[in-house]
Scaffold this motif. Structure first.
Motif, PDB file in Angstrom:
ATOM      1  N   GLU A 148      -9.763   8.605  -3.164  1.00  0.00           N
ATOM      2  CA  GLU A 148     -10.493   7.559  -3.707  1.00  0.00           C
ATOM      3  C   GLU A 148      -9.566   6.284  -3.671  1.00  0.00           C
ATOM      4  O   GLU A 148      -8.570   6.207  -4.331  1.00  0.00           O
ATOM      5  CB  GLU A 148     -10.641   7.643  -5.207  1.00  0.00           C
ATOM      6  CG  GLU A 148     -11.427   8.940  -5.747  1.00  0.00           C
ATOM      7  CD  GLU A 148     -13.083   8.694  -5.489  1.00  0.00           C
ATOM      8  OE1 GLU A 148     -13.321   7.477  -5.314  1.00  0.00           O
ATOM      9  OE2 GLU A 148     -13.602   9.585  -5.816  1.00  0.00           O
ATOM     10  N   GLU A 149     -10.015   5.590  -2.600  1.00  0.00           N
ATOM     11  CA  GLU A 149      -9.117   4.370  -2.461  1.00  0.00           C
ATOM     12  C   GLU A 149      -8.700   3.315  -3.434  1.00  0.00           C
ATOM     13  O   GLU A 149      -7.949   2.476  -3.374  1.00  0.00           O
ATOM     14  CB  GLU A 149      -9.661   3.718  -1.144  1.00  0.00           C
ATOM     15  CG  GLU A 149      -9.517   4.590   0.290  1.00  0.00           C
ATOM     16  CD  GLU A 149      -9.755   3.782   1.741  1.00  0.00           C
ATOM     17  OE1 GLU A 149      -8.985   3.001   1.939  1.00  0.00           O
ATOM     18  OE2 GLU A 149     -10.813   4.280   2.205  1.00  0.00           O
ATOM     19  N   GLU A 150      -9.902   3.220  -4.417  1.00  0.00           N
ATOM     20  CA  GLU A 150      -9.537   2.299  -5.457  1.00  0.00           C
ATOM     21  C   GLU A 150      -8.380   2.795  -6.463  1.00  0.00           C
ATOM     22  O   GLU A 150      -7.468   1.744  -6.684  1.00  0.00           O
ATOM     23  CB  GLU A 150     -10.947   2.306  -6.235  1.00  0.00           C
ATOM     24  CG  GLU A 150     -12.187   1.849  -5.589  1.00  0.00           C
ATOM     25  CD  GLU A 150     -12.750   3.024  -4.857  1.00  0.00           C
ATOM     26  OE1 GLU A 150     -12.842   4.168  -5.258  1.00  0.00           O
ATOM     27  OE2 GLU A 150     -13.232   2.787  -3.824  1.00  0.00           O
ATOM     28  N   ASN A 151      -8.544   4.067  -6.640  1.00  0.00           N
ATOM     29  CA  ASN A 151      -7.203   4.170  -7.685  1.00  0.00           C
ATOM     30  C   ASN A 151      -6.103   5.262  -6.925  1.00  0.00           C
ATOM     31  O   ASN A 151      -5.324   5.776  -7.536  1.00  0.00           O
ATOM     32  CB  ASN A 151      -7.784   5.143  -8.829  1.00  0.00           C
ATOM     33  CG  ASN A 151      -8.728   6.483  -8.452  1.00  0.00           C
ATOM     34  OD1 ASN A 151      -8.604   6.925  -7.353  1.00  0.00           O
ATOM     35  ND2 ASN A 151      -9.096   7.055  -9.524  1.00  0.00           N
ATOM     36  N   SER A 152      -6.181   5.351  -5.511  1.00  0.00           N
ATOM     37  CA  SER A 152      -5.263   5.999  -4.762  1.00  0.00           C
ATOM     38  C   SER A 152      -5.086   7.398  -5.167  1.00  0.00           C
ATOM     39  O   SER A 152      -3.828   7.996  -5.139  1.00  0.00           O
ATOM     40  CB  SER A 152      -4.009   5.138  -4.940  1.00  0.00           C
ATOM     41  OG  SER A 152      -4.121   4.058  -4.583  1.00  0.00           O
ATOM     42  N   GLU A 153      -6.041   8.180  -5.603  1.00  0.00           N
ATOM     43  CA  GLU A 153      -6.028   9.652  -6.045  1.00  0.00           C
ATOM     44  C   GLU A 153      -6.894  10.261  -5.123  1.00  0.00           C
ATOM     45  O   GLU A 153      -7.934   9.943  -4.755  1.00  0.00           O
ATOM     46  CB  GLU A 153      -6.358   9.671  -7.451  1.00  0.00           C
ATOM     47  CG  GLU A 153      -5.356   8.957  -8.285  1.00  0.00           C
ATOM     48  CD  GLU A 153      -4.071   9.663  -8.411  1.00  0.00           C
ATOM     49  OE1 GLU A 153      -4.011  10.833  -8.302  1.00  0.00           O
ATOM     50  OE2 GLU A 153      -3.217   8.935  -8.791  1.00  0.00           O
ATOM     51  N   ARG A 182       0.809  -1.268   0.001  1.00  0.00           N
ATOM     52  CA  ARG A 182       0.038  -0.032  -0.002  1.00  0.00           C
ATOM     53  C   ARG A 182       0.901   1.231   0.133  1.00  0.00           C
ATOM     54  O   ARG A 182       1.941   1.279   0.634  1.00  0.00           O
ATOM     55  CB  ARG A 182      -0.903   0.005   1.344  1.00  0.00           C
ATOM     56  CG  ARG A 182      -1.964   0.912   1.176  1.00  0.00           C
ATOM     57  CD  ARG A 182      -2.811   0.890   2.631  1.00  0.00           C
ATOM     58  NE  ARG A 182      -3.805   1.702   2.381  1.00  0.00           N
ATOM     59  CZ  ARG A 182      -4.738   1.900   3.434  1.00  0.00           C
ATOM     60  NH1 ARG A 182      -4.904   1.179   4.398  1.00  0.00           N
ATOM     61  NH2 ARG A 182      -5.915   2.585   3.316  1.00  0.00           N
ATOM     62  N   TYR A 189       0.223   9.839   0.239  1.00  0.00           N
ATOM     63  CA  TYR A 189      -0.727  10.559  -0.978  1.00  0.00           C
ATOM     64  C   TYR A 189      -0.615  11.869  -0.699  1.00  0.00           C
ATOM     65  O   TYR A 189      -0.489  12.479   0.045  1.00  0.00           O
ATOM     66  CB  TYR A 189      -2.032  10.285  -0.535  1.00  0.00           C
ATOM     67  CG  TYR A 189      -2.328   8.462  -0.575  1.00  0.00           C
ATOM     68  CD1 TYR A 189      -2.752   7.888  -1.763  1.00  0.00           C
ATOM     69  CD2 TYR A 189      -2.397   7.796   0.733  1.00  0.00           C
ATOM     70  CE1 TYR A 189      -2.821   6.326  -1.589  1.00  0.00           C
ATOM     71  CE2 TYR A 189      -2.466   6.515   0.690  1.00  0.00           C
ATOM     72  CZ  TYR A 189      -2.652   5.609  -0.695  1.00  0.00           C
ATOM     73  OH  TYR A 189      -3.017   4.506  -0.286  1.00  0.00           O
TER      74      TYR A 189
END
Length: 347
Positions: free
Chosen positions: A53-58, A7, A11
């Motif tokens: 956005e935890e799916e695309n880490s943005e 992970r 960010y």
């Protein structure tokens, strides 16, 4: 703060302006959501709600709203159960309470205690009581602190009405007041402290406002800018003086208060002036400091009263750090801001 595991550990979000005010949301259904306040030296400023956005880490901007003058502080309602409306408070010329929706944020109420004047005394900071979220306290350059009572009324149609009234206003210091913070001591509702340009830290009890206690004084009477209570042990607080490279840790325990100029410890590894301090929400002996030397440092204070020589973790940012916030409901994440950037760091 090492980079390890699958992970991402860091960010980053880039705002269209310099970021100064910043705060983590504490609602359980809004993980990795923060509010950011702009610092633009003109009337028109902004506040953004951003989320990861935890799916695309943005990080994405959920919504932006206008704010008069830069926000001196921004803070989400300390509602870890999601029982209250989704409210955000900002301080600047006045204290404002905002309701945050999915796509827009609207002003619920503007709290102004200067009814008789054409001029407002700007608010330097405020705090929202964790035990009773209907209580907020503000600090002002006019030497006063004001305690506000908030009412989140019954639903009328689709609207919860939010309003506020002054519970008490007091002259807290001899000069400008720069910060205010509620303590978890004594039930966590009635005790608070303030710092100001007179170089003192004063403690108050809402049940006995006829007197206050000076619990720390800067020996040179330098202005004290920030105040932060230990989240787990209300005997300990930290403060920092204007343009100082060190953080002063002191105690509200009467044993120490008899000599109010005596710090319990000094954290002084920074090489430029400190701008932010944040206690760990889950540990009584960890604190993060951030400064204009680009560094965020985490300290372990367990060995007090022996001197604390070095931090246990260090992170170097790409610019002078303006603010640091430790996430209450996700205690392995710290947020910092520098220039136009927000970064969250896994610790």
């Amino acid at each position: 703060m090492s980079l390890h595991g699958k992970r991402k550990e860091i960010y980053k979000y880039e705002a269209p302006w310099t970021v100064y005010a910043m705060n983590w949301s504490v609602r359980p259904d809004k993980r990795f959501r923060l509010a950011l306040g702009s610092f633009v030296e003109e009337y028109n400023n902004k506040v953004q709600i951003v989320g990861l956005e935890e799916e695309n880490s943005e990080f994405v901007c959920r919504n932006t709203f206008d704010h008069p003058y830069p926000t001196t502080k921004v803070m989400w309602i300390p509602d870890s159960k999601g029982a209250y409306p989704d409210l955000l408070a900002t301080s600047g010329d006045y204290l404002r309470i905002w309701r945050v929706g999915e796509t827009e944020t609207r002003l619920e109420c503007l709290l102004n205690n200067n009814k008789n004047s054409d001029f407002c005394a700007p608010l330097t900071s405020f705090d929202w009581n964790e035990v009773d979220p209907n209580l907020l306290g503000t600090s002002s350059i006019d030497t006063t602190c004001t305690i506000w009572g908030l009412e989140t009324g019954q639903v009328l149609g689709r609207v919860n009405l939010v309003s506020g009234h002054v519970k008490t206003q007091l002259i807290a210091h001899d000069k400008e007041v720069y910060d205010i913070s509620f303590s978890r001591a004594g039930g966590g509702r009635d005790m608070f402290a303030s710092v100001g340009a007179d170089g003192s830290v004063r403690m108050f009890d809402l049940r006995h406002l006829e007197h206050s206690t000076i619990i720390y004084e800067d020996p040179q009477h330098h202005p004290l800018l920030r105040l932060c209570w230990n989240k787990q042990d209300p005997n300990y607080l930290v403060t920092m003086a204007m343009d100082s490279m060190e953080v002063i840790l002191f105690s509200s325990n009467p044993i120490y208060v008899r000599v109010p100029c005596t710090p319990v410890a000094r954290l002084n590894n920074h090489r430029a002036c400190v701008n932010g301090i944040a206690w760990a929400p889950h540990s009584s002996c960890h604190i993060c400091t951030a400064a204009e030397d680009h560094q965020a440092l985490i300290w372990d204070i367990q060995q007090m009263p022996r001197a604390i020589e070095d931090p246990i973790l260090a992170y170097t940012a790409e610019g002078e750090i303006n603010n640091v916030q430790w996430a209450t409901t996700q205690p392995d994440w710290i947020a910092i801001c520098y220039n136009n950037c927000l970064e969250i760091l896994r610790v």
